[in-house]
Design an enzyme around this catalytic site. Structure first.
Site, short mmCIF file in Angstrom:
data_model
loop_
_atom_site.label_atom_id
_atom_site.label_comp_id
_atom_site.label_asym_id
_atom_site.label_seq_id
_atom_site.Cartn_x
_atom_site.Cartn_y
_atom_site.Cartn_z
N LYS B 149 0.89 -1.16 0.00
CA LYS B 149 0.00 0.00 0.00
C LYS B 149 0.93 1.22 0.00
O LYS B 149 1.65 1.47 0.97
CB LYS B 149 -0.91 -0.03 1.23
N GLY B 204 4.71 3.45 10.65
CA GLY B 204 3.98 4.71 10.58
C GLY B 204 3.57 5.19 11.95
O GLY B 204 4.21 4.86 12.96
N SER B 205 2.47 5.92 11.97
CA SER B 205 2.07 6.60 13.20
C SER B 205 1.37 5.65 14.17
O SER B 205 0.79 4.64 13.78
CB SER B 205 1.13 7.75 12.88
N GLY B 208 -2.59 5.68 13.33
CA GLY B 208 -2.97 4.90 12.15
C GLY B 208 -2.64 3.43 12.33
O GLY B 208 -3.44 2.56 11.97
N GLY B 209 -1.47 3.16 12.90
CA GLY B 209 -1.06 1.78 13.08
C GLY B 209 -1.95 1.04 14.05
O GLY B 209 -2.32 -0.12 13.83
N GLU B 228 5.44 -0.89 13.45
CA GLU B 228 6.42 -0.08 14.19
C GLU B 228 5.77 1.29 14.33
O GLU B 228 5.61 2.01 13.35
CB GLU B 228 7.70 -0.03 13.34
N CYS B 265 12.35 7.40 12.99
CA CYS B 265 11.70 6.72 14.11
C CYS B 265 12.67 6.56 15.27
O CYS B 265 12.26 6.28 16.39
CB CYS B 265 11.17 5.36 13.67
N GLU B 349 5.82 11.51 21.58
CA GLU B 349 6.66 11.65 20.39
C GLU B 349 6.24 12.87 19.57
O GLU B 349 5.08 13.03 19.24
CB GLU B 349 6.55 10.38 19.53
#
Lengths: 485, 485
Positions: B149, B204-205, B208-209, B228, B265, B349
């Site tokens: 994606k 990603g975030s 969203g994750g 992650e 990250c 973060e």
């Protein structure tokens, strides 16, 4: 929403948290000694443990003695592998200024324990998958404190086993609180949601296990849930096998699906057989045995009735009795056409002494049926001599199962390094892991890489002078070394 | 509830399913060749890929060329490890009639691919964590088809990379459909719920994750979600380090947290420093750089404002500008007392060029602060010579992080066998696994044990005459062998 934490659980978790750091810091040799001390204590108490198990589970005494032997062997095998360094997965990449993607720092990786683990004991193995069973043994070997949620099917045995384990760990110098026992559904539900718990081991029903899995997944900080939930353990009998040794196949099947009143997670519940007459006639008479608990017997009869009620499924044999003492061993039959139209019947586990014979028309239909199998702990092929079809089936069955068995029966799961007991969901909620064998320890460990540390700041097993097997700069070096302190 | 599957995704998944069996059956040597062909094609197209990446991401050209080199190196390293057999985790237990728990059958274990994998590309590494990045490389190496994606931050680059990858795989003889690309949030949400998808890789975030993790966990058949999601990568500066080399520590910190506009990250977002004056003064001036997307810049400013608004948190420096081009590099400060009262600020973060200095009073308060750290990808200690406190910190930091760095900075993650890029949640949703390094391949494999098979019915790598490293009857034998066909 957090559940209120019952007092016994609160005490057990507080103690487990206190024990986590000292137990993680306990050298492998000392941890191995503690596991061996537990094994010795269980052996020494066998004359109390086995009769109590007999009274609470109705399993035969010889089976229980064998299961206890398996349990203590498992502890000793893990102790041996702890000493050899096999469980550390040590990887060392020395600093390399010429590493093609850019200079590489010194990087050394090993595994650290996750922290306190909650283990749900199973009903059907009062020793081997219970208080001092595989999950407990592997979590302790990993360096994690353990809180066991006892199975209500054998409460007295659970308490006695817990006392033996606790005393042995104390005698071996393990930190206080490294092991605890709690009872009751409420404690289990609270435990999997408690922020102090870092992983869960579970062996039991799909419904109960899925509920607990959902609770752990919904935590603010999801944790691993290692659940072994269900399997129908399909057996494929090839036409060649049937031609060459029908009687042996039928006798083996009957023995396997009625073993221990069918109360094994590896019970062969579905058998794909050539659509030829005779298998049913070849099957020796089967009869049930008293099951572990009234609840299991009721659940078995309910599941069997539901499967028998499916259109196109026939009850070929069913022993009398739907009661606790004689839950009625059963053989059901259907045709491949029926199973392909409703593939869920291939995954309908009846936890007890029953099996479903599915007649297949030809090779093509057999391959379609194999494709329709869900996730399984095991898949078995009964093959003939020089059986090309059986060989073709092996990789196809491996797509669905954690273990592929050849001309043997799935009941009987040895404990060793190459064993794998798991499989795609619902066989396991974590199909990349095993709950039996030495690899089970890895479930309770996570890797940590140490970058650029001076030798004396590294964990002992990562230092230059450490022995044991390791991967160094991409090459496996160091056979299993000698004992470690 | 299932989402409607968009057409492009439907096509990609249908093709991936068709490719799954032939790709799984492709021998390791041929799979390695395919990975190398992809690497070669990416190199050959670097003069088209890098300018496109530059235009879409605003990252410096040198950085992009370095990242592409990392990406192709990663593919080649995995190809090498595929050939050596290192990724097969072969374990063989020969039949043993004297096995202490009872006769042991011949049992041989290796790994099989999970099936089609969906990879969510990241914004901040348009090559290394994107279309042909680490998740794609490791899933392909494992024998799984991949549907990526694309990240909307670099759509043109994603399409060009996908074309290069697809053509290279075809040229190498890989099955059609083994790789596909889809775009759009809707496709991603549908993909993780699709029954054909067997695992997900995500970088990603947290927000969203976590949403996608929740969707995969709620499936009728939950699948692994390797996400992650976030990390503040704490750095501890010991009093000795500060006494001995304050200037170097300050300069290193400034370089690390502003590198790549802080869009790593592994950006050091929290620094525990002795509560003495001077660090702030020692820090060189910092300035921001244009960020990857307006969305990231807005998110950074929002997170920074929120953290700056916490009682007891001061903005010590903040470059002008809250716009896309100059999002305002910032240094915030607070005291250990504040952080212990509200430990969530240690995990807040801000994805961009900022760091929070937390002054600690003494050793006791430092240890309390370390205990309050959440799950982290990395934890760093800046140590002095003969620094006992730094050595004491190593195992404590390892409780929270997947990588412990000594007298270096966490930005910069090499690809190697000993690398680990993961950590307790939210650093990773699967803390026992890594998303960088050769061990990342294991995420897309599950073990299968083969019991009692005749030699010619076994997978090739498990036969008696196979080479490669393996564990035989509990002992590691066979160093990395020669090339495999």
């Amino acid at each position: 929403m957090r559940t209120v934490v019952p007092t016994a659980l609160e005490q057990a978790l507080t103690s487990a948290v206190d024990a986590a750091r000292p137990w993680a810091a306990t050298p492998p040799g000392a941890r191995a000694h503690a596991l061996e001390t537990v094994a010795g204590a269980l052996d020494a108490h066998s004359d109390e443990l086995v009769p109590l198990a007999l009274a609470e589970t109705h399993l035969p005494s010889a089976r229980l003695r064998g299961e206890l032997a398996r349990t203590t062997f498992q502890l000793r095998l893990l102790a041996d592998r702890l000493r050899s360094g096999l469980l550390d997965d040590v990887r060392i990449d020395h600093a390399d200024p010429d590493w093609p993607m850019g200079p590489r720092p010194d990087l050394r990786r090993t595994l650290v324990p996750l922290g306190p683990v909650v283990v749900f004991a199973a009903s059907n193995f009062p020793f081997a998958f219970s208080v001092a069973g595989g999950d407990t043994a592997s979590a302790l070997a990993a360096g994690c404190p353990v809180v066991v949620k006892a199975h209500p099917g054998h409460p007295g045995l659970s308490r006695l086993t817990a006392r033996v384990v606790t005393d042995a760990l104390e005698a071996a110098g393990a930190p206080e609180g490294v092991f605890g026992l709690v009872e009751g559904l409420e404690a289990g539900v609270a435990a999997v949601q408690d922020p102090r718990v870092r992983a869960v081991g579970f062996t039991g029903s799909l419904r109960g296990g899925r509920h607990l899995f959902d609770l752990t997944s919904a935590r603010p900080d999801p944790i691993p849930f290692y659940g072994e939930l269900g399997s129908t353990n399909p057996v494929v009998v090839t036409p060649a096998a049937w031609r060459e040794r029908a009687e042996a196949v039928a006798a083996g099947l009957a023995a396997s699906f009625t073993l221990g009143a069918g109360q094994f997670c590896t019970n062969p519940g579905v058998v794909l057989v050539p659509d030829v007459p005779g298998l049913l006639e070849a099957l020796p008479p089967v009869s049930g045995a008293r099951m572990l608990t009234p609840g299991l017997a009721e659940g078995f009869v309910r599941a069997l009735d539901a499967l028998a009620g499916e259109p196109g499924v026939e009850v070929a044999r069913r022993a009398d009795g739907t009661a606790y003492d004689a839950p009625g061993a059963a053989v059901l039959t259907t045709h491949g056409d029926v199973a392909l139209a409703r593939p869920e019947i291939l995954s309908a586990e009846c936890f007890g002494p029953s099996t479903l014979l599915v007649g297949y028309r030809d090779r093509e239909q057999l391959l379609q049926l194999v494709d329709a199998l869900g996730g399984q702990l095991t898949a078995t092929v009964q093959a003939g001599d020089d059986d090309a079809l059986a060989r073709e089936l092996v990789p196809l069955l491996a797509e669905h199962a954690g273990r592929v068995v050849w001309n043997d029966w799935p009941t009987g799961v040895t404990v060793s390094d190459a064993q794998h007991h798991g499989g795609p969901y619902p066989a396991s909620t974590a199909s990349t892991t095993t709950s039996v064998g030495t690899a089970a320890v890895a479930r309770f460990l996570r890797p940590v890489a140490f970058q650029g540390l001076p030798d004396d700041a590294l964990p002992a097993r990562l230092r230059d002078d450490a022995d044991g097997p390791r991967l160094v700069d991409g090459r496996r070096v160091g056979d299993v070394g000698g004992p470690r302190s």
